[in-house]
Design a protein around this motif. Structure first.
Motif, PDB file in Angstrom:
ATOM      1  N   GLY A 156      38.348   9.197  27.596  1.00  0.00           N
ATOM      2  CA  GLY A 156      38.425   9.650  26.213  1.00  0.00           C
ATOM      3  C   GLY A 156      38.427  11.153  26.075  1.00  0.00           C
ATOM      4  O   GLY A 156      39.162  11.714  25.257  1.00  0.00           O
ATOM      5  N   PHE A 157      37.617  11.837  26.888  1.00  0.00           N
ATOM      6  CA  PHE A 157      37.565  13.294  26.796  1.00  0.00           C
ATOM      7  C   PHE A 157      38.897  13.912  27.192  1.00  0.00           C
ATOM      8  O   PHE A 157      39.392  14.833  26.534  1.00  0.00           O
ATOM      9  N   ARG A 158      39.499  13.429  28.276  1.00  0.00           N
ATOM     10  CA  ARG A 158      40.791  13.969  28.710  1.00  0.00           C
ATOM     11  C   ARG A 158      41.870  13.712  27.666  1.00  0.00           C
ATOM     12  O   ARG A 158      42.718  14.564  27.411  1.00  0.00           O
ATOM     13  N   ALA A 159      41.851  12.525  27.055  1.00  0.00           N
ATOM     14  CA  ALA A 159      42.829  12.225  26.009  1.00  0.00           C
ATOM     15  C   ALA A 159      42.658  13.182  24.831  1.00  0.00           C
ATOM     16  O   ALA A 159      43.645  13.703  24.279  1.00  0.00           O
ATOM     17  N   GLY A 160      41.411  13.440  24.450  1.00  0.00           N
ATOM     18  CA  GLY A 160      41.157  14.371  23.353  1.00  0.00           C
ATOM     19  C   GLY A 160      41.544  15.788  23.704  1.00  0.00           C
ATOM     20  O   GLY A 160      42.049  16.532  22.857  1.00  0.00           O
ATOM     21  N   LEU A 161      41.314  16.175  24.958  1.00  0.00           N
ATOM     22  CA  LEU A 161      41.687  17.514  25.404  1.00  0.00           C
ATOM     23  C   LEU A 161      43.201  17.708  25.342  1.00  0.00           C
ATOM     24  O   LEU A 161      43.692  18.747  24.889  1.00  0.00           O
ATOM     25  N   VAL A 162      43.943  16.707  25.792  1.00  0.00           N
ATOM     26  CA  VAL A 162      45.405  16.791  25.732  1.00  0.00           C
ATOM     27  C   VAL A 162      45.864  16.848  24.277  1.00  0.00           C
ATOM     28  O   VAL A 162      46.787  17.587  23.933  1.00  0.00           O
ATOM     29  N   ALA A 163      45.219  16.074  23.405  1.00  0.00           N
ATOM     30  CA  ALA A 163      45.567  16.113  21.983  1.00  0.00           C
ATOM     31  C   ALA A 163      45.390  17.515  21.417  1.00  0.00           C
ATOM     32  O   ALA A 163      46.242  18.019  20.661  1.00  0.00           O
ATOM     33  N   VAL A 164      44.306  18.173  21.795  1.00  0.00           N
ATOM     34  CA  VAL A 164      44.053  19.539  21.335  1.00  0.00           C
ATOM     35  C   VAL A 164      45.126  20.490  21.865  1.00  0.00           C
ATOM     36  O   VAL A 164      45.660  21.329  21.126  1.00  0.00           O
ATOM     37  N   MET A 165      45.454  20.370  23.143  1.00  0.00           N
ATOM     38  CA  MET A 165      46.458  21.246  23.737  1.00  0.00           C
ATOM     39  C   MET A 165      47.821  21.058  23.063  1.00  0.00           C
ATOM     40  O   MET A 165      48.521  22.033  22.760  1.00  0.00           O
ATOM     41  N   VAL A 166      48.183  19.794  22.826  1.00  0.00           N
ATOM     42  CA  VAL A 166      49.477  19.506  22.197  1.00  0.00           C
ATOM     43  C   VAL A 166      49.520  20.051  20.779  1.00  0.00           C
ATOM     44  O   VAL A 166      50.487  20.719  20.375  1.00  0.00           O
ATOM     45  N   MET A 167      48.480  19.790  19.999  1.00  0.00           N
ATOM     46  CA  MET A 167      48.494  20.169  18.591  1.00  0.00           C
ATOM     47  C   MET A 167      48.346  21.674  18.391  1.00  0.00           C
ATOM     48  O   MET A 167      49.055  22.276  17.586  1.00  0.00           O
ATOM     49  N   VAL A 168      47.439  22.299  19.115  1.00  0.00           N
ATOM     50  CA  VAL A 168      47.241  23.742  18.952  1.00  0.00           C
ATOM     51  C   VAL A 168      48.453  24.501  19.498  1.00  0.00           C
ATOM     52  O   VAL A 168      48.977  25.414  18.845  1.00  0.00           O
ATOM     53  N   GLY A 169      48.899  24.105  20.685  1.00  0.00           N
ATOM     54  CA  GLY A 169      50.077  24.760  21.252  1.00  0.00           C
ATOM     55  C   GLY A 169      51.318  24.526  20.408  1.00  0.00           C
ATOM     56  O   GLY A 169      52.108  25.457  20.173  1.00  0.00           O
ATOM     57  N   GLY A 170      51.479  23.297  19.926  1.00  0.00           N
ATOM     58  CA  GLY A 170      52.638  22.991  19.099  1.00  0.00           C
ATOM     59  C   GLY A 170      52.628  23.756  17.793  1.00  0.00           C
ATOM     60  O   GLY A 170      53.673  24.248  17.331  1.00  0.00           O
ATOM     61  N   THR A 171      51.447  23.880  17.179  1.00  0.00           N
ATOM     62  CA  THR A 171      51.341  24.632  15.924  1.00  0.00           C
ATOM     63  C   THR A 171      51.673  26.099  16.139  1.00  0.00           C
ATOM     64  O   THR A 171      52.395  26.718  15.343  1.00  0.00           O
ATOM     65  N   ALA A 172      51.162  26.673  17.227  1.00  0.00           N
ATOM     66  CA  ALA A 172      51.442  28.082  17.516  1.00  0.00           C
ATOM     67  C   ALA A 172      52.934  28.315  17.745  1.00  0.00           C
ATOM     68  O   ALA A 172      53.522  29.261  17.206  1.00  0.00           O
ATOM     69  N   LEU A 173      53.565  27.444  18.535  1.00  0.00           N
ATOM     70  CA  LEU A 173      54.994  27.606  18.826  1.00  0.00           C
ATOM     71  C   LEU A 173      55.841  27.418  17.580  1.00  0.00           C
ATOM     72  O   LEU A 173      56.785  28.187  17.329  1.00  0.00           O
ATOM     73  N   LEU A 174      55.533  26.402  16.794  1.00  0.00           N
ATOM     74  CA  LEU A 174      56.314  26.146  15.580  1.00  0.00           C
ATOM     75  C   LEU A 174      56.134  27.273  14.569  1.00  0.00           C
ATOM     76  O   LEU A 174      57.115  27.719  13.942  1.00  0.00           O
ATOM     77  N   SER A 175      54.904  27.754  14.414  1.00  0.00           N
ATOM     78  CA  SER A 175      54.652  28.863  13.492  1.00  0.00           C
ATOM     79  C   SER A 175      55.414  30.110  13.912  1.00  0.00           C
ATOM     80  O   SER A 175      56.016  30.803  13.084  1.00  0.00           O
ATOM     81  N   ALA A 176      55.382  30.401  15.215  1.00  0.00           N
ATOM     82  CA  ALA A 176      56.100  31.572  15.718  1.00  0.00           C
ATOM     83  C   ALA A 176      57.604  31.435  15.497  1.00  0.00           C
ATOM     84  O   ALA A 176      58.284  32.392  15.109  1.00  0.00           O
ATOM     85  N   LYS A 181      43.938  27.496  11.870  1.00  0.00           N
ATOM     86  CA  LYS A 181      43.851  26.353  10.962  1.00  0.00           C
ATOM     87  C   LYS A 181      44.075  25.040  11.713  1.00  0.00           C
ATOM     88  O   LYS A 181      43.476  24.023  11.377  1.00  0.00           O
ATOM     89  N   ALA A 182      44.930  25.070  12.725  1.00  0.00           N
ATOM     90  CA  ALA A 182      45.122  23.862  13.546  1.00  0.00           C
ATOM     91  C   ALA A 182      43.831  23.506  14.267  1.00  0.00           C
ATOM     92  O   ALA A 182      43.426  22.326  14.318  1.00  0.00           O
ATOM     93  N   ILE A 183      43.167  24.499  14.837  1.00  0.00           N
ATOM     94  CA  ILE A 183      41.904  24.267  15.538  1.00  0.00           C
ATOM     95  C   ILE A 183      40.871  23.688  14.584  1.00  0.00           C
ATOM     96  O   ILE A 183      40.187  22.698  14.882  1.00  0.00           O
ATOM     97  N   ASN A 184      40.755  24.284  13.410  1.00  0.00           N
ATOM     98  CA  ASN A 184      39.779  23.837  12.427  1.00  0.00           C
ATOM     99  C   ASN A 184      40.100  22.435  11.909  1.00  0.00           C
ATOM    100  O   ASN A 184      39.204  21.612  11.690  1.00  0.00           O
ATOM    101  N   THR A 185      41.381  22.146  11.727  1.00  0.00           N
ATOM    102  CA  THR A 185      41.791  20.827  11.238  1.00  0.00           C
ATOM    103  C   THR A 185      41.513  19.749  12.281  1.00  0.00           C
ATOM    104  O   THR A 185      41.104  18.628  11.945  1.00  0.00           O
ATOM    105  N   LEU A 186      41.723  20.067  13.552  1.00  0.00           N
ATOM    106  CA  LEU A 186      41.431  19.096  14.609  1.00  0.00           C
ATOM    107  C   LEU A 186      39.939  18.768  14.659  1.00  0.00           C
ATOM    108  O   LEU A 186      39.559  17.616  14.882  1.00  0.00           O
ATOM    109  N   ASP A 187      39.100  19.759  14.426  1.00  0.00           N
ATOM    110  CA  ASP A 187      37.663  19.495  14.376  1.00  0.00           C
ATOM    111  C   ASP A 187      37.329  18.599  13.192  1.00  0.00           C
ATOM    112  O   ASP A 187      36.515  17.674  13.305  1.00  0.00           O
ATOM    113  N   SER A 188      37.977  18.849  12.045  1.00  0.00           N
ATOM    114  CA  SER A 188      37.748  18.014  10.869  1.00  0.00           C
ATOM    115  C   SER A 188      38.268  16.593  11.074  1.00  0.00           C
ATOM    116  O   SER A 188      37.762  15.648  10.463  1.00  0.00           O
TER     117      SER A 188
END
Length: 324
Positions: free
Chosen positions: A49-69, A174-181
């Motif tokens: 579960g932890f690894r799955a959550g870690l990958v989710a964070v990497m995908v979402m935070v990285g994806g948000t940064a790339l798309l925003s840029a 905001k992506a980081i904060n939203t993932l925590d929420s």
């Protein structure tokens, strides 16, 4: 393109004027929906579960940064003025000053009129705790606590990230904060899956939370409150909170307002006790909600001015220019 400081001031003005209209699609909602969409596939592919959550964070935070840029710099490549507009709009969506104020006022106004039923219903839109049986003091406490904590998440932290890295950094926060929420709950479902999201949010808010708490002291003076007591309670009670960051701002606000925050809350009927922050010098009322909002506004002003001056000084140090 115009300087970043103009983008920030325009975004703050736009947020003050418009808030978050319900008809306008919001990037934070899109991030939350996307995060939930990737949860199930990752759980199926990764047993841990932890690894799955870690990958989710990497995908979402990285994806948000790339798309925003891509959006921000792509617009600037098409035309500088389009780049300015998109930058302002992205920054605007990361700020929640007006939205937070509107939600708090929606609780305060019926509370002042003695309409506890409406105040409780409005409070339920702002906090996660049970609100059906709360009295005026408890409704006021919950609202003041929410305004204090969300001052960091919804205002000062994205502003600081914007000062450092522009709209892309602010949206990434905001992506980081939203993932925590979305995932950062200590429930059976998210105890392991949400750990990475919660830890990353703690790290992202570490400096903003402490800087915001410190700026609450001069903000209290400007708002006609007790800056000295804000400092005293901040030093004494800042660790009396389950969040390593939430206690910083709540302690400072409690001291500034001479009230006691924390205590017993109920979630789905189950009691949950939080250590107290501050002294019960005054009984919490609807008036303290307005006082908490004034602290938020002054803190926002101070962190904006201080952040932009610091950015100017940093740039001047390296290239001799005072243009932020």
């Amino acid at each position: 393109m115009i300087p970043l400081w103009m983008h920030l001031l325009a975004a703050l003005a736009l947020d003050a004027l418009c808030g978050d209209p319900r008809w306008l699609p919001h990037p934070v909602q899109a991030i939350g929906h996307a995060a939930l969409a990737v949860e199930a596939p990752l759980r199926r592919r990764l047993d841990d579960g932890f690894r799955a959550g870690l990958v989710a964070v990497m995908v979402m935070v990285g994806g948000t940064a790339l798309l925003s840029a891509a959006v921000v710099y792509g617009a600037a490549a098409i035309h500088p003025r389009l780049g300015d507009l998109v930058s302002i709009l992205v920054l605007y969506t990361t700020l929640a000053t007006r939205s937070l104020s509107d939600h708090a006022r929606a609780v305060q106004l019926p509370l002042q009129q003695g309409d506890l039923t409406t105040a409780r219903a409005q409070l339920a839109r702002l906090v996660g705790r049970d609100t059906e049986q709360l009295n005026e003091a408890e409704i006021s406490r919950a609202t003041v606590e929410s305004v204090a904590e969300n001052t960091v998440d919804g205002v000062t932290a994205p502003l600081l990230f914007a000062v450092v890295g522009g709209p892309v950094a602010a949206m990434t926060y905001k992506a980081i904060n939203t993932l925590d929420s979305t995932f950062g709950y200590k429930t059976e479902r998210y105890l392991h899956f949400g750990r990475a999201a919660a830890r990353l949010d703690d790290a992202a808010n570490f400096i903003p939370a402490r800087l915001t708490a410190l700026l609450t002291i001069p903000a209290a003076v400007l708002a006609g409150r007790d800056g000295h007591n804000a400092w005293r309670i901040l030093l004494r009670d800042r660790h009396n909170h389950p969040s390593p960051n939430g206690g910083q701002i709540e302690a400072a606000v409690a001291g500034a307002l001479h009230v006691r925050l924390g205590g017993e809350n109920r979630y789905f009927g189950q009691p949950s006790f939080r250590p107290y922050l501050g002294d019960a010098d005054q009984t919490l009322t609807a008036q303290h909600i307005g006082a908490g909002l004034r602290l938020m506004f002054w803190t926002t002003a101070l962190i904006t001015v201080g952040g932009l001056i610091s950015r100017s000084a940093f740039i001047a140090f390296f290239n001799g220019s005072f243009t932020p």
